[in-house]
Design a protein around this motif. Sequence first.
Motif, PDB file in Angstrom:
ATOM      1  N   GLU A   1       0.828  -1.205   0.000  1.00  0.00           N
ATOM      2  CA  GLU A   1       0.000   0.000   0.000  1.00  0.00           C
ATOM      3  C   GLU A   1       0.864   1.258   0.000  1.00  0.00           C
ATOM      4  OE1 GLU A   1      -0.438  -2.622   1.806  1.00  0.00           O
ATOM      5  OE2 GLU A   1      -2.467  -3.326   1.387  1.00  0.00           O
ATOM      6  N   VAL A   2       1.875   1.252   0.811  1.00  0.00           N
ATOM      7  CA  VAL A   2       2.775   2.409   0.837  1.00  0.00           C
ATOM      8  C   VAL A   2       3.475   2.546  -0.510  1.00  0.00           C
ATOM      9  CG1 VAL A   2       4.838   3.384   1.905  1.00  0.00           C
ATOM     10  CG2 VAL A   2       3.103   2.282   3.329  1.00  0.00           C
ATOM     11  N   ALA A   3       3.831   1.403  -1.081  1.00  0.00           N
ATOM     12  CA  ALA A   3       4.505   1.434  -2.380  1.00  0.00           C
ATOM     13  C   ALA A   3       3.637   2.119  -3.425  1.00  0.00           C
ATOM     14  CB  ALA A   3       4.858   0.023  -2.815  1.00  0.00           C
ATOM     15  N   GLU A   4       2.340   1.861  -3.358  1.00  0.00           N
ATOM     16  CA  GLU A   4       1.438   2.509  -4.313  1.00  0.00           C
ATOM     17  C   GLU A   4       1.484   4.031  -4.168  1.00  0.00           C
ATOM     18  OE1 GLU A   4      -0.114   1.335  -7.007  1.00  0.00           O
ATOM     19  OE2 GLU A   4       1.080  -0.421  -6.434  1.00  0.00           O
ATOM     20  N   GLN A   5       1.627   4.478  -2.952  1.00  0.00           N
ATOM     21  CA  GLN A   5       1.749   5.917  -2.710  1.00  0.00           C
ATOM     22  C   GLN A   5       3.048   6.448  -3.299  1.00  0.00           C
ATOM     23  OE1 GLN A   5      -0.705   7.765  -1.389  1.00  0.00           O
ATOM     24  NE2 GLN A   5      -1.850   5.830  -1.349  1.00  0.00           N
TER      25      GLN A   5
ATOM     26  N   LEU B   1       6.910 -10.952   1.156  1.00  0.00           N
ATOM     27  CA  LEU B   1       6.755 -10.895  -0.288  1.00  0.00           C
ATOM     28  C   LEU B   1       5.418 -11.487  -0.703  1.00  0.00           C
ATOM     29  CD1 LEU B   1       8.339 -10.249  -2.916  1.00  0.00           C
ATOM     30  CD2 LEU B   1       8.934 -12.644  -2.997  1.00  0.00           C
ATOM     31  N   ASN B   2       4.626 -10.700  -1.375  1.00  0.00           N
ATOM     32  CA  ASN B   2       3.423 -11.241  -2.015  1.00  0.00           C
ATOM     33  C   ASN B   2       3.441 -10.801  -3.475  1.00  0.00           C
ATOM     34  OD1 ASN B   2       2.697  -8.558  -1.978  1.00  0.00           O
ATOM     35  ND2 ASN B   2       1.333  -8.795  -0.213  1.00  0.00           N
ATOM     36  N   ASP B   3       2.410 -11.113  -4.208  1.00  0.00           N
ATOM     37  CA  ASP B   3       2.416 -10.788  -5.632  1.00  0.00           C
ATOM     38  C   ASP B   3       2.598  -9.297  -5.882  1.00  0.00           C
ATOM     39  OD1 ASP B   3       2.189 -13.356  -6.550  1.00  0.00           O
ATOM     40  OD2 ASP B   3       0.003 -13.348  -6.441  1.00  0.00           O
ATOM     41  N   ALA B   4       1.884  -8.499  -5.091  1.00  0.00           N
ATOM     42  CA  ALA B   4       1.963  -7.050  -5.292  1.00  0.00           C
ATOM     43  C   ALA B   4       3.394  -6.568  -5.095  1.00  0.00           C
ATOM     44  CB  ALA B   4       1.022  -6.343  -4.325  1.00  0.00           C
TER      45      ALA B   4
ATOM     46  N   LEU C   1       8.824  -4.654  -6.758  1.00  0.00           N
ATOM     47  CA  LEU C   1      10.271  -4.845  -6.829  1.00  0.00           C
ATOM     48  C   LEU C   1      10.744  -4.742  -8.275  1.00  0.00           C
ATOM     49  CD1 LEU C   1      10.771  -7.856  -4.381  1.00  0.00           C
ATOM     50  CD2 LEU C   1      11.939  -5.655  -4.173  1.00  0.00           C
ATOM     51  N   GLN C   2      10.016  -5.401  -9.163  1.00  0.00           N
ATOM     52  CA  GLN C   2      10.398  -5.378 -10.574  1.00  0.00           C
ATOM     53  C   GLN C   2      10.364  -3.969 -11.141  1.00  0.00           C
ATOM     54  OE1 GLN C   2      11.781  -8.060 -11.709  1.00  0.00           O
ATOM     55  NE2 GLN C   2      11.192  -9.058  -9.805  1.00  0.00           N
ATOM     56  N   GLU C   3       9.423  -3.175 -10.646  1.00  0.00           N
ATOM     57  CA  GLU C   3       9.303  -1.789 -11.141  1.00  0.00           C
ATOM     58  C   GLU C   3      10.262  -0.847 -10.432  1.00  0.00           C
ATOM     59  OE1 GLU C   3       4.731  -0.872 -11.973  1.00  0.00           O
ATOM     60  OE2 GLU C   3       5.061  -1.849 -10.036  1.00  0.00           O
TER      61      GLU C   3
ATOM     62  N   TYR D   1      12.909 -16.345  -6.697  1.00  0.00           N
ATOM     63  CA  TYR D   1      13.126 -17.539  -5.884  1.00  0.00           C
ATOM     64  C   TYR D   1      12.250 -17.566  -4.646  1.00  0.00           C
ATOM     65  CZ  TYR D   1      17.287 -17.826  -8.733  1.00  0.00           C
ATOM     66  OH  TYR D   1      18.148 -17.890  -9.795  1.00  0.00           O
ATOM     67  N   TYR D   2      11.676 -16.417  -4.330  1.00  0.00           N
ATOM     68  CA  TYR D   2      10.923 -16.322  -3.086  1.00  0.00           C
ATOM     69  C   TYR D   2       9.422 -16.361  -3.314  1.00  0.00           C
ATOM     70  CZ  TYR D   2      15.239 -15.395  -0.702  1.00  0.00           C
ATOM     71  OH  TYR D   2      16.499 -15.519  -0.180  1.00  0.00           O
ATOM     72  N   LEU D   3       9.047 -16.365  -4.577  1.00  0.00           N
ATOM     73  CA  LEU D   3       7.619 -16.382  -4.867  1.00  0.00           C
ATOM     74  C   LEU D   3       7.123 -17.820  -4.869  1.00  0.00           C
ATOM     75  CD1 LEU D   3       5.973 -13.913  -5.197  1.00  0.00           C
ATOM     76  CD2 LEU D   3       5.826 -14.365  -7.634  1.00  0.00           C
ATOM     77  N   ASN D   4       6.057 -18.048  -4.209  1.00  0.00           N
ATOM     78  CA  ASN D   4       5.419 -19.370  -3.997  1.00  0.00           C
ATOM     79  C   ASN D   4       6.317 -20.315  -3.229  1.00  0.00           C
ATOM     80  OD1 ASN D   4       6.523 -21.789  -5.059  1.00  0.00           O
ATOM     81  ND2 ASN D   4       5.462 -21.583  -6.979  1.00  0.00           N
TER      82      ASN D   4
END
Lengths: 341, 341
Positions: free
Chosen positions: A257-261, A277-280, A285-287, A338-341
């Motif tokens: 949420e903070v990242a969206e800000q 780490l979640n999908d969002a 991170l990629q962006e 590596y940390y997703l799922n």
Amino acid sequence: MRVTAKTIAKQLNMSPATVDRVLHNRGGVKPKTVNKVLAKAEELNYTPNKSASFLAKKKLVKVAFVLPEYPEYFWKEIERGIDNALEDITDYGFHVDIKKTSHTIEHQLETVHTIINSGEYDGMVICPKDGVSLTNIIESAVNNDFPIFTFNNDSPESGRISYVGANYYDAGKLAGDLASKFTGESKRFAIIIDEADTYQMKQKRKGFEAFTLENGDVDFVKLLRLDNQSMSASLEKVRQNIADVDSVYVACGALAEVAEQVKQMESNKPVLIGHDLNDAVYHQLQEDIVTATICQDPHYQGSLAVRLAFNYLMLDKLPEKEDNVVKLEIVTKGNAKYYLN
Amino acid sequence: MRVTAKTIAKQLNMSPATVDRVLHNRGGVKPKTVNKVLAKAEELNYTPNKSASFLAKKKLVKVAFVLPEYPEYFWKEIERGIDNALEDITDYGFHVDIKKTSHTIEHQLETVHTIINSGEYDGMVICPKDGVSLTNIIESAVNNDFPIFTFNNDSPESGRISYVGANYYDAGKLAGDLASKFTGESKRFAIIIDEADTYQMKQKRKGFEAFTLENGDVDFVKLLRLDNQSMSASLEKVRQNIADVDSVYVACGALAEVAEQVKQMESNKPVLIGHDLNDAVYHQLQEDIVTATICQDPHYQGSLAVRLAFNYLMLDKLPEKEDNVVKLEIVTKGNAKYYLN
DNA sequence: CTGTTAGCGCTTTCAA
DNA sequence: TTGAAAGCGCTAACAG
């Protein structure tokens, strides 16, 4: 051929039962015989076969895991770890039930009560909503030979058998280390917490502040608080408050949420650091909106807890340490997959 | 009570032997009976007991792990992972021998030959000195029903059952990501390799360079080479060559040595990034000489390899993937203690 | 103090 | 196409 208790027995002209008695010092064996068996076992390099042992004992043990529901992605990973560790040992007669408890402490207390009184379980692993308010119930259970392990969140005063989880003070310190490394000359920091201000969060904050105190080149640390009741308003406020800051550390669960800000800021986007780490967060991170997030290997954490409970209940092995502290891992764009799922 | 094959048999008025035949589709059972058994198993939620199964089968399997001697600290960790995974399954009759091979490819080839021809082993897990020169021997062994897994270093053309290890191209990219994040406006990079220039190192370099190409703000990447024959001279040279650089990525095994050089620099110490963690590097992290080092969880890597071999040889379960890529982990001052030992 | 016996859940002959 | 019986390595109850 395998070296078995029978091998020892045959070579010494006695019965496997006597060998078994010695091997488990069940007593009632002549000292001389004891020594002979021990020597032979050593000589033949005997190792007992756990499979056969559990099979013969037909002991069944069941422990309850009492875990929160949220954040789902985190507890799902934990469950994967639990299942993984269970793979071999369910065949040994060790079983686990996972009980999810919702938001309130009352609900959790009630769940714990039910579990203890049901007589269905031989032990419990619990992630306390709040360590302090569970101290009494854990203490009395443990004193009544109902072993309890804490998980992810401790209740240090309770006499729990041992704790498995991260050190959140260290986590905060690590965040400070990263914030400092990812910024340049100017080091104006903000830390974001929410009103719950749990023990975990307090520890993170202390650690973060300790780091900044030890490192003289930090200009300041601003403390910002999110209000869960009026989330969007307080997020807005946060955005305004971090305009003059070089790095923001989100110590509560609102990293995405903070990242969206931050994403909406036109210029001077601060370095963003948080937890889990979640999908969002993965996409952020990629962006390059989120620079790094600190994870604790939930998979390992889950399997460690299972193993400790198993050792305690089925092997009568006490945990080596009171605190089983799990690794803190740094996740960036470069290793997030590596940390997703 | 437990649900066993006997439970099924009793409820259907037949013998456990028939149930067993169905459960393992060994054939020779009337289709109608097959269906009845399957339905009952489903209904009762039957799960077979591996312990009992292995005990009855009395199958013994032995696999050889062929591993390099150096760097010791790394392989020691791997061995811990191997031992850990072995804990339960040695009782199932699965055994492992670890064979260390020294520097030369010849020695490794010879060791592999001996292992295959000895008839003592049922399979092999190997970390090839050089994937290419082992292609033939692996290929012919695998074709002769002697399964081989590669480990830490691949031999992709060989037809090995599967590979367990890191993706070194990604590791290089991650290093680039970190170098970029840890530096400010000016991004003049150096990458250090040694003359061996193995496949792993080439991949790291490619990855690092790929990152810098994708990120336009990198000024340049200098390639520096260490000479193992005259180490101290070439280290000296490196020190001179990195005076005008903002970050150095050590892609070879000489992180600690390069760090010592950096320590001697009076000013403009570059951000240092490398691989793996030993005592020396640990201290250099604490002193802020090394900024970050990239590790691959060796413990997990070892246990994964054991598990894959076990599944293949004792459970007839093929690995799900051809490449079992292990996590790349970022270690800094703040979390290094979790990675030591 | 020690041995005998039966049985855990499963597999594997051998016999029917 | 099916069943009976023995045995894997260990433990537990009972007998002596």
